[in-house]
Motif scaffolding. Structure first.
Motif, PDB file in Angstrom:
ATOM      1  N   VAL A 237      49.936   8.912  20.844  1.00  0.00           N
ATOM      2  CA  VAL A 237      49.113   8.885  19.629  1.00  0.00           C
ATOM      3  C   VAL A 237      47.878   8.030  19.907  1.00  0.00           C
ATOM      4  O   VAL A 237      47.990   6.901  20.395  1.00  0.00           O
ATOM      5  CB  VAL A 237      49.918   8.335  18.441  1.00  0.00           C
ATOM      6  N   ASN A 238      46.687   8.565  19.587  1.00  0.00           N
ATOM      7  CA  ASN A 238      45.421   7.892  19.897  1.00  0.00           C
ATOM      8  C   ASN A 238      44.918   7.145  18.668  1.00  0.00           C
ATOM      9  O   ASN A 238      44.407   7.738  17.718  1.00  0.00           O
ATOM     10  CB  ASN A 238      44.389   8.925  20.345  1.00  0.00           C
ATOM     11  N   LEU A 239      45.063   5.804  18.694  1.00  0.00           N
ATOM     12  CA  LEU A 239      44.617   4.987  17.570  1.00  0.00           C
ATOM     13  C   LEU A 239      43.109   5.091  17.386  1.00  0.00           C
ATOM     14  O   LEU A 239      42.612   5.186  16.253  1.00  0.00           O
ATOM     15  CB  LEU A 239      45.029   3.528  17.794  1.00  0.00           C
ATOM     16  N   ALA A 240      42.346   5.095  18.497  1.00  0.00           N
ATOM     17  CA  ALA A 240      40.885   5.183  18.390  1.00  0.00           C
ATOM     18  C   ALA A 240      40.471   6.488  17.745  1.00  0.00           C
ATOM     19  O   ALA A 240      39.542   6.537  16.910  1.00  0.00           O
ATOM     20  CB  ALA A 240      40.255   5.037  19.781  1.00  0.00           C
ATOM     21  N   GLY A 241      41.140   7.575  18.110  1.00  0.00           N
ATOM     22  CA  GLY A 241      40.816   8.862  17.511  1.00  0.00           C
ATOM     23  C   GLY A 241      41.117   8.905  16.024  1.00  0.00           C
ATOM     24  O   GLY A 241      40.356   9.473  15.233  1.00  0.00           O
ATOM     25  N   ILE A 242      42.226   8.300  15.630  1.00  0.00           N
ATOM     26  CA  ILE A 242      42.587   8.272  14.212  1.00  0.00           C
ATOM     27  C   ILE A 242      41.542   7.482  13.431  1.00  0.00           C
ATOM     28  O   ILE A 242      41.120   7.877  12.334  1.00  0.00           O
ATOM     29  CB  ILE A 242      43.996   7.667  14.040  1.00  0.00           C
ATOM     30  N   VAL A 243      41.090   6.357  14.007  1.00  0.00           N
ATOM     31  CA  VAL A 243      40.093   5.536  13.313  1.00  0.00           C
ATOM     32  C   VAL A 243      38.802   6.330  13.112  1.00  0.00           C
ATOM     33  O   VAL A 243      38.213   6.329  12.021  1.00  0.00           O
ATOM     34  CB  VAL A 243      39.828   4.240  14.102  1.00  0.00           C
ATOM     35  N   ARG A 244      38.358   7.029  14.148  1.00  0.00           N
ATOM     36  CA  ARG A 244      37.123   7.810  14.004  1.00  0.00           C
ATOM     37  C   ARG A 244      37.296   8.947  12.999  1.00  0.00           C
ATOM     38  O   ARG A 244      36.393   9.234  12.205  1.00  0.00           O
ATOM     39  CB  ARG A 244      36.696   8.354  15.381  1.00  0.00           C
ATOM     40  N   ALA A 245      38.454   9.595  13.014  1.00  0.00           N
ATOM     41  CA  ALA A 245      38.693  10.700  12.078  1.00  0.00           C
ATOM     42  C   ALA A 245      38.715  10.203  10.641  1.00  0.00           C
ATOM     43  O   ALA A 245      38.128  10.824   9.740  1.00  0.00           O
ATOM     44  CB  ALA A 245      40.005  11.404  12.428  1.00  0.00           C
ATOM     45  N   VAL A 246      39.384   9.098  10.386  1.00  0.00           N
ATOM     46  CA  VAL A 246      39.436   8.561   9.028  1.00  0.00           C
ATOM     47  C   VAL A 246      38.048   8.109   8.590  1.00  0.00           C
ATOM     48  O   VAL A 246      37.627   8.355   7.450  1.00  0.00           O
ATOM     49  CB  VAL A 246      40.442   7.382   8.958  1.00  0.00           C
ATOM     50  N   ALA A 247      37.316   7.432   9.484  1.00  0.00           N
ATOM     51  CA  ALA A 247      35.969   6.983   9.138  1.00  0.00           C
ATOM     52  C   ALA A 247      35.065   8.160   8.803  1.00  0.00           C
ATOM     53  O   ALA A 247      34.220   8.088   7.890  1.00  0.00           O
ATOM     54  CB  ALA A 247      35.383   6.167  10.291  1.00  0.00           C
ATOM     55  N   SER A 248      35.223   9.293   9.530  1.00  0.00           N
ATOM     56  CA  SER A 248      34.425  10.477   9.238  1.00  0.00           C
ATOM     57  C   SER A 248      34.681  10.973   7.826  1.00  0.00           C
ATOM     58  O   SER A 248      33.752  11.401   7.123  1.00  0.00           O
ATOM     59  CB  SER A 248      34.746  11.572  10.265  1.00  0.00           C
ATOM     60  N   GLY A 249      35.925  10.916   7.378  1.00  0.00           N
ATOM     61  CA  GLY A 249      36.251  11.354   6.030  1.00  0.00           C
ATOM     62  C   GLY A 249      35.701  10.434   4.956  1.00  0.00           C
ATOM     63  O   GLY A 249      35.610  10.829   3.787  1.00  0.00           O
ATOM     64  N   PHE A 250      35.354   9.202   5.301  1.00  0.00           N
ATOM     65  CA  PHE A 250      34.846   8.234   4.323  1.00  0.00           C
ATOM     66  C   PHE A 250      33.317   8.129   4.360  1.00  0.00           C
ATOM     67  O   PHE A 250      32.760   7.296   3.649  1.00  0.00           O
ATOM     68  CB  PHE A 250      35.439   6.846   4.600  1.00  0.00           C
ATOM     69  N   GLU A 251      32.649   8.933   5.191  1.00  0.00           N
ATOM     70  CA  GLU A 251      31.201   8.795   5.323  1.00  0.00           C
ATOM     71  C   GLU A 251      30.472   9.001   4.003  1.00  0.00           C
ATOM     72  O   GLU A 251      29.547   8.257   3.660  1.00  0.00           O
ATOM     73  CB  GLU A 251      30.678   9.776   6.376  1.00  0.00           C
ATOM     74  N   THR A 252      30.864  10.041   3.248  1.00  0.00           N
ATOM     75  CA  THR A 252      30.202  10.313   1.970  1.00  0.00           C
ATOM     76  C   THR A 252      30.366   9.131   1.018  1.00  0.00           C
ATOM     77  O   THR A 252      29.396   8.687   0.379  1.00  0.00           O
ATOM     78  CB  THR A 252      30.772  11.585   1.333  1.00  0.00           C
ATOM     79  N   GLN A 253      31.599   8.600   0.920  1.00  0.00           N
ATOM     80  CA  GLN A 253      31.851   7.452   0.028  1.00  0.00           C
ATOM     81  C   GLN A 253      31.074   6.232   0.495  1.00  0.00           C
ATOM     82  O   GLN A 253      30.520   5.479  -0.315  1.00  0.00           O
ATOM     83  CB  GLN A 253      33.350   7.135  -0.020  1.00  0.00           C
ATOM     84  N   ALA A 254      31.009   6.018   1.833  1.00  0.00           N
ATOM     85  CA  ALA A 254      30.293   4.864   2.369  1.00  0.00           C
ATOM     86  C   ALA A 254      28.809   4.936   2.046  1.00  0.00           C
ATOM     87  O   ALA A 254      28.181   3.930   1.687  1.00  0.00           O
ATOM     88  CB  ALA A 254      30.512   4.776   3.874  1.00  0.00           C
ATOM     89  N   MET A 255      28.234   6.130   2.138  1.00  0.00           N
ATOM     90  CA  MET A 255      26.821   6.295   1.802  1.00  0.00           C
ATOM     91  C   MET A 255      26.603   6.046   0.323  1.00  0.00           C
ATOM     92  O   MET A 255      25.597   5.457  -0.089  1.00  0.00           O
ATOM     93  CB  MET A 255      26.352   7.692   2.197  1.00  0.00           C
ATOM     94  N   ARG A 256      27.532   6.507  -0.508  1.00  0.00           N
ATOM     95  CA  ARG A 256      27.363   6.360  -1.955  1.00  0.00           C
ATOM     96  C   ARG A 256      27.364   4.893  -2.374  1.00  0.00           C
ATOM     97  O   ARG A 256      26.641   4.490  -3.282  1.00  0.00           O
ATOM     98  CB  ARG A 256      28.481   7.114  -2.680  1.00  0.00           C
ATOM     99  N   VAL A 257      28.203   4.034  -1.734  1.00  0.00           N
ATOM    100  CA  VAL A 257      28.272   2.617  -2.121  1.00  0.00           C
ATOM    101  C   VAL A 257      27.333   1.762  -1.288  1.00  0.00           C
ATOM    102  O   VAL A 257      27.257   0.544  -1.482  1.00  0.00           O
ATOM    103  CB  VAL A 257      29.716   2.095  -1.988  1.00  0.00           C
ATOM    104  N   GLY A 258      26.601   2.380  -0.338  1.00  0.00           N
ATOM    105  CA  GLY A 258      25.640   1.631   0.462  1.00  0.00           C
ATOM    106  C   GLY A 258      26.259   0.754   1.515  1.00  0.00           C
ATOM    107  O   GLY A 258      25.695  -0.285   1.854  1.00  0.00           O
TER     108      GLY A 258
END
Length: 542
Positions: free
Chosen positions: A385-406
Motif C-alpha cells: 500500500v502506497n501512503l504517498a499515493g493515497i496522500v496525493r489522491a486525497v489531496a486531489s479530491g480536496f483541491e476545490t474545497q481548498a481553493m474555496r477557503v483560500g
C-alpha cells in the motif's frame, strides 16, 4: 507472694447517703477487703491522716465539702501518699465533670447507679496494685538507702505510668465510635466497652451476664463464616477483618465492621480474641446506591450505543438510495443536448452530491464509532500500500474545497512509501486530518509531508490556523470532543477520535503539536510491516 499470704487491703468509701454506702459495701462483699465508710469529705480527710488505703471511692456531690475539694486537699496535704481515687456521680458522662475529676487527681470515673461487675473489676486492679506496692515496700527494708531511693523513683515512675495508662485507656474507650471487645475462643463475649450501648442497644452488663448474647444477634451463617476465617487467619498470624450484619435491640438491622487479633499463651494456645468494631451501615448504603447508579449508567451507555448503531444503519439506507438516484439523474442530464438548463441542473446536482457526500461521511463516522465502542473495528492489511499515493489522491479530491477557503495545499512526498496497511482505513485517516486542517486553517496554506524512516512511515499535516491550548490538546482525541464551538465549525467531533483508533489499531500513534494562534501539526507514525505472526489480508478484531 501468694494471695493467701497478703494482708487484707483497706479501702475508703465516701458518700453522704447511707443507702449508697450500703450498696457499695454489698457490691464489694465478694472481695476480701477491709471497707471503711465516711459520710463527708471532712471525715474522709481524718481517716486519710491516720492510715493507709489501697483505694478511695468518693461521691462527687456531697453537702459541705464536695468530692472535688476533698481530692484537692488530699493532693495538697499528702502529695507523697498517692492514694488512687475513683469518683462516683449520678451525672451521665458529662465531659466537664470528667475533666474536672481528672484534674483533681482522680484516676477513673464511675456513673451511678454503679454496675457491680464494673466496680469490682476496677477495685480489683487497684487492690492488686496496692499488694504489689506493699510487697515492694517489704523488699525495700532489706536494701541500702541508695538502692531504696532508686527503687522508690522507679516505683513512682511505674505507678504514674500505670495510672496514666489507665486514664488514657478509659478516655479512649469511652470516646471511640464503636466497641472494644474481648471474647473467649468459643466466641462468647468476655468484655465490652461502653460503646456497645450505642452500637447494639444493649449495655455492657447485658453482655457480661449473657456471654453468648453477641453471637445471637448475628445470622448463623455469618458466625460460621467468621469462625472459619478467624481460624485460618490465626494460623497464618494475620488480623481478622470481618463485615456482617446484626439485629439491634430495637430490631433494626445494622452492618458491622470488625478487626480482631488472637492472644496466645506461651505454649501457643489461643486464650482470647481482642478487637474493635464499628457501625458501617451508612457506608454500605452509599456503596449499594453507587452500585445501583453504576448499573443504570452502564445500561444508559449501552442503550445510547445501540441507538447510534441502529440510527446509523437506518440513515445509511435512504442515503444510498438517494445517491444512486442522483447519479441516474446526472446520466440523464448528460444525455440531453448542451444548454443553459443543463448547466444549471449540473450545479444543483453537484451541490446535492456534495451534501450527500457529507451526510454519508457523518453516517460512516457514527458507524465506525459504534464499531470501536463494541470492539468490532476491522482492518484488512494489504501488501504494498502506497501512503504517498493515497496522500496525493486525497489531496486531489480536496483541491476545490481548498481553493474555496483560500488554503492552498503543499505536498512534499516521494513517489512511493510502501507498507502493509488497510488502504481504505489509511485513506480515512488522511481525509480526516486534511479536512480538519482546512476547517481550522484560517485561509492559509496547508502542508502535507510524507517520509520513510527505516521500518516506519511518517505523515505530517500542518496548518497555520487558530491553533489550540493545552486543555484542548488533552481532550482532542476523545469521542464527541471539539476544539472549538460547533456553532462556527460544525461536525460531530468524531474524526480525530476515529483517526487515533485506526492508527493505534495498525500499531502506530498520532501526536499533535499546537499553540493558540500558531496553527497545529498532526503527526502519524506507522510501522511498515505487520506485527509478527499476522498475515496479509487477515481480519483483525479490535
Amino acid at each position: 507472694m501468694h494471695v493467701g499470704q497478703e494482708s487484707r487491703a483497706t479501702i475508703l468509701v465516701v458518700d453522704d447517703q447511707p443507702f449508697e454506702l450500703a450498696a457499695l459495701e454489698r457490691s464489694l462483699g465478694s472481695l476480701d477487703l477491709h471497707i471503711i465508710k465516711a459520710q463527708s469529705g471532712e471525715e474522709a480527710l481524718q481517716y486519710l491522716e491516720d492510715q493507709e488505703f489501697a483505694l478511695v471511692l468518693m461521691d462527687v456531690r456531697m453537702p459541705g465539702m464536695d468530692g472535688f475539694e476533698a481530692a484537692r486537699l488530699i493532693r495538697e496535704h499528702a502529695p507523697n501518699r498517692r492514694v488512687p481515687l475513683i469518683f462516683l456521680s449520678g451525672a451521665r458522662r458529662e465531659e466537664a465533670v470528667i475533666v474536672r475529676g481528672y484534674a483533681s487527681g482522680a484516676v477513673d470515673y464511675l456513673s451511678k447507679p454503679v454496675e457491680p461487675d464494673a466496680l469490682r473489676a476496677k477495685v480489683r486492679v487497684f487492690v492488686d496494685l496496692f499488694h504489689e506496692r506493699e510487697a515492694l515496700r517489704r523488699q525495700e527494708q532489706t536494701l541500702s538507702q541508695r538502692e531504696r531511693q532508686v527503687l522508690e523513683r522507679q516505683r513512682r515512675q511505674a505507678e504514674e505510668a500505670l495510672l496514666e495508662s489507665q486514664r488514657t485507656l478509659s478516655m479512649l474507650m469511652g470516646n471511640l465510635p464503636g466497641m472494644v471487645f474481648r471474647c473467649r475462643p468459643d466466641w462468647s463475649l468476655d468484655f465490652a466497652s461502653e460503646g456497645c450501648q450505642a452500637l447494639t442497644g444493649y449495655a455492657a452488663s447485658d453482655f457480661a451476664s449473657s456471654p453468648s448474647l453477641w453471637t445471637s444477634l448475628m445470622a448463623p451463617e455469618d458466625v460460621e463464616r467468621i469462625v472459619q476465617e478467624a481460624k485460618q487467619a490465626f494460623v497464618e498470624g494475620r488480623l481478622v477483618t470481618a463485615v456482617y450484619r446484626i439485629l439491634r435491640r430495637d430490631a433494626q438491622p445494622r452492618w458491622m465492621w470488625a478487626r480482631s487479633a488472637g492472644v496466645f499463651s506461651p505454649e501457643g494456645e489461643l486464650r482470647f480474641i481482642e478487637g474493635f468494631m464499628t457501625d458501617i451501615t451508612e457506608a454500605k448504603a452509599a456503596e449499594s446506591e453507587r452500585d445501583r447508579l453504576l448499573v443504570g449508567l452502564r445500561e444508559a451507555v449501552r442503550q445510547r450505543d445501540e441507538f447510534l448503531a441502529v440510527a446509523s444503519h437506518e440513515l445509511k439506507t435512504p442515503l444510498t438510495s438517494l445517491s444512486l438516484r442522483v447519479q441516474v439523474m446526472r446520466k440523464e442530464v448528460d444525455a440531453q443536448p448542451r444548454g443553459d438548463p443543463k448547466e444549471r441542473l449540473h450545479k444543483h446536482l453537484d451541490a446535492a452530491g456534495a451534501q450527500l457526500g457529507r451526510l454519508a461521511s457523518l453516517v460512516d463516522s457514527l458507524l465506525d464509532t459504534t464499531r470501536i465502542i463494541s470492539g468490532r473495528l476491522s482492518l484488512r492489511r494489504e501488501q504494498g500500500v502506497n501512503l504517498a499515493g493515497i496522500v496525493r489522491a486525497v489531496a486531489s479530491g480536496f483541491e476545490t474545497q481548498a481553493m474555496r477557503v483560500g488554503s492552498p495545499l503543499e505536498i512534499d512526498a516521494p513517489v512511493r512509501v510502501l507498507g502493509h496497511w488497510d488502504a481504505l482505513r489509511l485513506e480515512q485517516v488522511v481525509t480526516n486530518l486534511l479536512s480538519n486542517a482546512l476547517k481550522f486553517g484560517a485561509g492559509r496554506a496547508v502542508q502535507l509531508w510524507v517520509e520513510e524512516r527505516g521500518e516506519w512511515a511518517r505523515l505530517r499535516v500542518s496548518d497555520q490556523g487558530i491553533g489550540m491550548d493545552e486543555d484542548v490538546r488533552a481532550r482532542l482525541f476523545g469521542r464527541f470532543e471539539r476544539g472549538v464551538s460547533d456553532r462556527h465549525y460544525g461536525g460531530l467531533g468524531l474524526g480525530l477520535f476515529i483517526t487515533r483508533q485506526v492508527v493505534e489499531a495498525m500499531g502506530g500513534q498520532v501526536l499533535v503539536q499546537s499553540e493558540p494562534g500558531q496553527g497545529a501539526t498532526f503527526t502519524v507514525e506507522l510501522p511498515r510491516l505487520p506485527p509478527a505472526g499476522e498475515s496479509e489480508g487477515a481480519l483483525d478484531e479490535h
